[in-house]
Design a protein around this motif. Sequence first.
Motif, mmCIF file in Angstrom:
data_model
loop_
_atom_site.group_PDB
_atom_site.id
_atom_site.type_symbol
_atom_site.label_atom_id
_atom_site.label_comp_id
_atom_site.label_asym_id
_atom_site.label_seq_id
_atom_site.Cartn_x
_atom_site.Cartn_y
_atom_site.Cartn_z
ATOM 1 N N SER A 85 -6.242 -6.124 -14.019
ATOM 2 C CA SER A 85 -6.332 -4.732 -13.586
ATOM 3 C C SER A 85 -7.762 -4.244 -13.761
ATOM 4 O O SER A 85 -8.661 -5.023 -14.078
ATOM 5 C CB SER A 85 -5.391 -3.859 -14.412
ATOM 6 O OG SER A 85 -4.055 -4.271 -14.270
ATOM 7 N N LYS A 118 -11.074 2.550 -3.725
ATOM 8 C CA LYS A 118 -9.927 1.981 -4.440
ATOM 9 C C LYS A 118 -8.676 2.326 -3.644
ATOM 10 O O LYS A 118 -8.195 3.461 -3.664
ATOM 11 C CB LYS A 118 -9.824 2.549 -5.857
ATOM 12 C CG LYS A 118 -8.706 1.922 -6.676
ATOM 13 C CD LYS A 118 -8.700 2.476 -8.089
ATOM 14 C CE LYS A 118 -7.617 1.794 -8.929
ATOM 15 N NZ LYS A 118 -6.257 2.075 -8.410
ATOM 16 N N ASP A 120 -4.937 2.661 -2.288
ATOM 17 C CA ASP A 120 -3.730 3.065 -2.998
ATOM 18 C C ASP A 120 -2.539 2.258 -2.503
ATOM 19 O O ASP A 120 -1.741 2.718 -1.690
ATOM 20 C CB ASP A 120 -3.497 4.570 -2.782
ATOM 21 C CG ASP A 120 -2.533 5.138 -3.807
ATOM 22 O OD1 ASP A 120 -2.150 4.410 -4.736
ATOM 23 O OD2 ASP A 120 -2.163 6.317 -3.672
ATOM 24 N N ALA A 123 -1.451 -4.783 -5.216
ATOM 25 C CA ALA A 123 -2.334 -5.953 -5.216
ATOM 26 C C ALA A 123 -1.537 -7.227 -4.962
ATOM 27 O O ALA A 123 -0.469 -7.442 -5.553
ATOM 28 C CB ALA A 123 -3.063 -6.051 -6.549
ATOM 29 N N THR A 138 2.577 -11.438 -5.677
ATOM 30 C CA THR A 138 2.213 -10.156 -6.282
ATOM 31 C C THR A 138 1.419 -10.397 -7.564
ATOM 32 O O THR A 138 1.366 -11.516 -8.084
ATOM 33 C CB THR A 138 3.454 -9.329 -6.623
ATOM 34 O OG1 THR A 138 4.204 -10.007 -7.637
ATOM 35 C CG2 THR A 138 4.313 -9.098 -5.389
ATOM 36 N N ARG A 139 0.810 -9.330 -8.100
ATOM 37 C CA ARG A 139 0.039 -9.460 -9.334
ATOM 38 C C ARG A 139 0.919 -9.832 -10.521
ATOM 39 O O ARG A 139 0.536 -10.603 -11.384
ATOM 40 C CB ARG A 139 -0.697 -8.154 -9.621
ATOM 41 C CG ARG A 139 -1.406 -8.155 -10.975
ATOM 42 C CD ARG A 139 -2.060 -6.814 -11.252
ATOM 43 N NE ARG A 139 -3.254 -6.643 -10.453
ATOM 44 C CZ ARG A 139 -3.782 -5.470 -10.119
ATOM 45 N NH1 ARG A 139 -3.161 -4.366 -10.477
ATOM 46 N NH2 ARG A 139 -4.883 -5.393 -9.419
ATOM 47 N N GLU A 173 -5.376 -5.591 -1.311
ATOM 48 C CA GLU A 173 -4.383 -4.526 -1.457
ATOM 49 C C GLU A 173 -3.549 -4.414 -0.192
ATOM 50 O O GLU A 173 -4.076 -4.367 0.919
ATOM 51 C CB GLU A 173 -5.110 -3.204 -1.716
ATOM 52 C CG GLU A 173 -4.289 -2.185 -2.446
ATOM 53 C CD GLU A 173 -4.311 -2.368 -3.956
ATOM 54 O OE1 GLU A 173 -3.609 -1.611 -4.647
ATOM 55 O OE2 GLU A 173 -5.020 -3.269 -4.449
ATOM 56 N N LEU A 175 -0.993 -1.954 1.798
ATOM 57 C CA LEU A 175 -0.632 -0.538 1.840
ATOM 58 C C LEU A 175 -0.033 -0.202 3.190
ATOM 59 O O LEU A 175 0.009 -1.046 4.086
ATOM 60 C CB LEU A 175 -1.874 0.328 1.577
ATOM 61 C CG LEU A 175 -3.135 0.058 2.397
ATOM 62 C CD1 LEU A 175 -3.047 0.672 3.799
ATOM 63 C CD2 LEU A 175 -4.361 0.596 1.684
ATOM 64 N N ARG A 200 2.467 4.666 -0.630
ATOM 65 C CA ARG A 200 2.291 3.654 -1.677
ATOM 66 C C ARG A 200 3.637 3.067 -2.082
ATOM 67 O O ARG A 200 3.818 1.848 -2.170
ATOM 68 C CB ARG A 200 1.590 4.272 -2.885
ATOM 69 C CG ARG A 200 1.351 3.302 -4.025
ATOM 70 C CD ARG A 200 0.909 4.024 -5.285
ATOM 71 N NE ARG A 200 1.904 4.976 -5.736
ATOM 72 C CZ ARG A 200 1.778 6.292 -5.661
ATOM 73 N NH1 ARG A 200 0.698 6.832 -5.150
ATOM 74 N NH2 ARG A 200 2.726 7.096 -6.080
ATOM 75 N N TYR A 223 -10.318 -7.605 -1.398
ATOM 76 C CA TYR A 223 -11.344 -7.203 -2.361
ATOM 77 C C TYR A 223 -11.865 -8.393 -3.168
ATOM 78 O O TYR A 223 -12.706 -8.233 -4.061
ATOM 79 C CB TYR A 223 -10.854 -6.102 -3.296
ATOM 80 C CG TYR A 223 -9.644 -6.437 -4.150
ATOM 81 C CD1 TYR A 223 -9.684 -7.437 -5.125
ATOM 82 C CD2 TYR A 223 -8.461 -5.720 -4.012
ATOM 83 C CE1 TYR A 223 -8.591 -7.727 -5.916
ATOM 84 C CE2 TYR A 223 -7.363 -5.996 -4.804
ATOM 85 C CZ TYR A 223 -7.428 -6.996 -5.749
ATOM 86 O OH TYR A 223 -6.331 -7.277 -6.531
#
Length: 697
Positions: A85, A118, A120, A123, A138-139, A173, A175, A200, A223
């Motif tokens: 994070s 950043k 919204d 990740a 996923t994270r 990300e 979204l 989100r 990113y």
Amino acid sequence: MTTTEAVIADDAAYAQAVETAVKAAGAYYAGGDSALDDHAYDRLVRAIAAWEADHPGQVLPDSPTGKVAGGAAVGDVPHTQPMLSLDNVFSAEQFAAWAASLERRIGQPVAAWSVEPKLDGLAIAARYREGRLTQLITRGDGTSGEDVSHAIGTVVGLPGELSEPVSVEVRGEVLMTAAQFETALAVRAEHGGEPFANPRNAAAGTLRAKDRAYRLEMTFFAYGCLPLPGAGEELAARLTGSAHSGLMAYVAGLGVHTTAGTEVPGRTVTTVEEVQDRVAEIAALRAELPFGIDGIVVKADAAEDRRTAGSGSRAPRWAIAYKLPAVEKVTTLLGVEWNVGRTGIIAPRAVLEPVEIDGSTVTYATLHNPADITRRDLRIGDRVMVYKAGDIIPRIEAPVAHLRTGTEQAVDFPAACPQCGSAIDTSEQRWRCERGRDCHLVASVSYAAGRDQLDIEGLGLTRVVQLTDAGLAKDFADLFALTREQLLALDRMGPASTDNLLAAIERAKARPLARVLCALGVRGTGRSMSRRIARHFATMDNIRAADAEAMQRVEGIGIEKAPVIVAELAQLAPLIDKLVAAGVNMTEPGATPPRPDDAPGDGTVAVAGADDEGKPLHGMTVVVTGAMTGPLEKLSRNQMNELVERGGGRSSSSVSKRTSLVVAGENAGSKRAKAEELGIRLMSPGDFAVLVADLLP
């Protein structure tokens, strides 16, 4: 932060706060339906961290402060490298302190900073084997995540095949854009599902959904990028040794979405001051973006700086999230009001339990139309997610449906016009009284006579009511046919007031076409759009002759709005004919009509004022703010905007990086401050009056 921080009083309150935070994070990362908005969650975690700093021996193992965001979600796919994070800062002072600590850690100034929005969303890691997309993860808890490869094919920006046959993991990300969210709400409603609370949460829930009878589109922005095992030493060295900015350019070259193609592309700067400037630029554009952002990510750009700084168990030490003020909060829908506009449109408005968002107290929000209420399944008493940013009118995104108690009530739709009791035309999404403008005749005539339209001095609301009640004004064109005898017959109308009103009406005949067009109240237009149309076409005859394709050539008029404006003008033809017969001006001073060879379809868009070379404001975007003084003191804001456009410029109500000049009067406030932050030219009312002296009335 400007708001008061939460404070935890004792160990029992601390334990409760940890439990609340863990449940909220788990609900969000597992299904996208957290009961806390971002602002409330951030405040809670900061309070937990503050308590733990004072009680280091009593930190609970479940505390969110030492975990990667998303750690509540279950996942069994190991990550190639930990997926961490970011720590947060909330002010310029906090960022400067963090930047100084980073430079102390690496023992030298940071070579360059990478600054990007950043996003919204959620990740994920996208794994490509020999250029083909094979897996989405996923994270999770940062060391392993959940396999969501079933979503392959629904995510815009993640091509099925890269432009090179490389084995890489692209991180970024997922979204939903505003348009994708609206589509998702409609599709979900068609299938009987509860509405998503916001984009989100919609993305978080959709990414994991496997058994839906429908598929929803999402968008990805990268990113980061790293080599997969077996990628080859040359590629691995290239990726691990690249500056972050170079890495993003490489990823974009592979065909993956990055922010480079957006209004807020990632940018590399060299000083902390330049970072702050870029943060201000992105923040100023936030409300205009087609996707949500909740901050700005600042990273050390050089690979060597990142290696030297290293990472902790939760977050890298070389990157930080500069969080922006909250623009969405959860509050209660208390009721719905139905208001009738001057054209007969019946517009619903949400009445909210007051809530502070983005520095102001919000008590009302737009609901657009009845179909919007139905699609979002809104009920009186619902806890609702409300969004507001900058000058944008607050809107309800959706109810937080899982918080319903069963006491909520359906919204009552009007069976007849709330203004006059006539039948309602429900054939379009925006309901309208069948009497149209006649429903709100007093409002329609008063609007037309207003200062920013025909500016008929002495024709206030009481006088308009007299005229309409006496049958002397069935529309505002009838004002130009009034006689002295008719006015003298009205109560409290003596010879002097009658002569003054008739003189004001006579002066109104000479108003520019933009004012007349605005007075007509054409749906889909306002003061600014009326000026653009008038300056583009120059005469009312040209406007009336324009079809939808020609109307689209006016800046700001798209494929949906153009036919509405054309149809509305056709409906207003009898009223326009009456105005022409009365001798009302139908031309725009200084405007040049479109050339015959400016045919639609040539790939260009006409811009108001495009033929204004040589004028003092040619090509400039100008914002007027604060109270004007001197020669400009008596000008309304609309008259100031007209002045800007007569000078060859474009008027705007918000300050952004596109702004060329800010005319800052007394008590200019936040817009002046934003202009100073962005380095935009400021001018006093007196200096501006000198600049446009030849154009002043």
